[in-house]
Design a protein around this motif. Structure first.
Motif: not given
Length: 304
Positions: A58-69
């Protein structure tokens, strides 16, 4: 998690002491002892979070970038993994320990949401602090006196400021593996994943990140191949180790190359970790060959 947590008052004479102490002892025993609990719990928690962030895909690197679900799913994943780790069965609530129904609550924030069905029952409290890289494992009997007056739309309440003192801690401020991808610069991450093949990406990983133990999970995520370990080994001049060797870079295994890792003064690696190192000078080239690295690159590639 809150930086200021009161000391536990769950000692002899406290109404919950006998019950929580028994559950604590059972959890510790099932985990194989206090040291094993600290290691396996923190590793399990890190894996639960990283598997949802999915940086390589996904390229995401942190918890803060996750969707609520996705954030909600981490709590479900922790519940499942913790039961498996401790070999616990499912109960009326999340599990059963010593004949008691026990709820499992997880948070990546500063508090837990306690549902009405868990009131007056023991709860396992799990928390991970991504910023400070520490984690927590505690027990509480969710008595109304320990909870906030207010509740959310689902009638869930939090543990009150005073209620925190009624938590019996098994692990508190326990070192917790940092998200590997947050420890390196964004442009480095981009260069690592720019490769089209598993070999290219792994070579970039160990070229860019040297002198730091790297877990098997990170290697597998970068390789994106079923037989990723083949790429780590020498493979008739085609493997990642072979490519890096021609650049004078050693790719070392904590399992097979521990003596050389120690002689080079590198950080200790576990049996499932790897570390890379750019050789400097003829003496290190000779040392590497003494340890079986016959195909190491030409002296001209070394940093003198």
């Amino acid at each position: 998690m809150k930086k200021s947590i009161p000391d536990s008052i769950v000692t002899a004479g406290h109404p919950d002491h006998a019950l929580l102490s028994a559950i604590s002892a059972e959890i510790t025993t099932r985990a194989g002892g206090a040291d094993a609990l600290a290691e396996t719990f923190s590793t399990m928690l890190r894996q639960c979070v990283d598997d949802v962030i999915m940086t390589p895909k996904t390229g995401r690197r942190s918890y803060d970038e996750l969707e609520k679900t996705e954030k909600t799913y981490i709590g479900t994943r922790v519940e499942i993994e913790l039961r498996a780790m401790l070999r616990l069965s499912k109960g009326r609530l999340d599990t059963v320990i010593l004949g008691h129904d026990v709820d499992i609550k997880n948070t990546m924030g500063s508090n837990w949401m306690i549902p009405t069905e868990a009131i007056d029952n023991p709860c396992i409290l799990v928390a991970a602090d991504e910023v400070r890289a520490v984690c927590y494992l505690g027990l509480i009997v969710a008595r109304p006196d320990y909870l906030t007056v207010g509740q959310n739309k689902d009638s869930k309440k939090s543990i009150s400021a005073a209620g925190f003192a009624n938590i019996l801690w098994l692990l508190r401020d326990q070192p917790y593996p940092a998200n590997f991808w947050r420890t390196i610069a964004a442009d480095v991450v981009e260069r690592i994943f720019a490769g089209d093949t598993g070999n290219q990406r792994m070579a970039a990983l160990f070229r860019e990140v040297q002198g730091i133990p790297i877990t098997r999970d990170v290697v597998q995520a970068v390789a994106r191949q079923q037989d990723f370990m083949r790429r780590i080994r020498s493979d008739k001049g085609r493997g990642t180790r072979d490519h890096l060797a021609r650049e004078g870079i050693l790719l070392l295994s904590g399992h097979y190359d521990a003596p050389l890792i120690a002689e080079l003064g590198l950080p200790v690696c576990t049996g499932s970790q790897f570390i890379s190192y750019q050789m400097r000078g003829e003496a290190e080239l000779i040392l590497a060959k003494e340890h079986g690295f016959e195909a190491v690159g030409l002296a001209s590639s070394l940093t003198i």
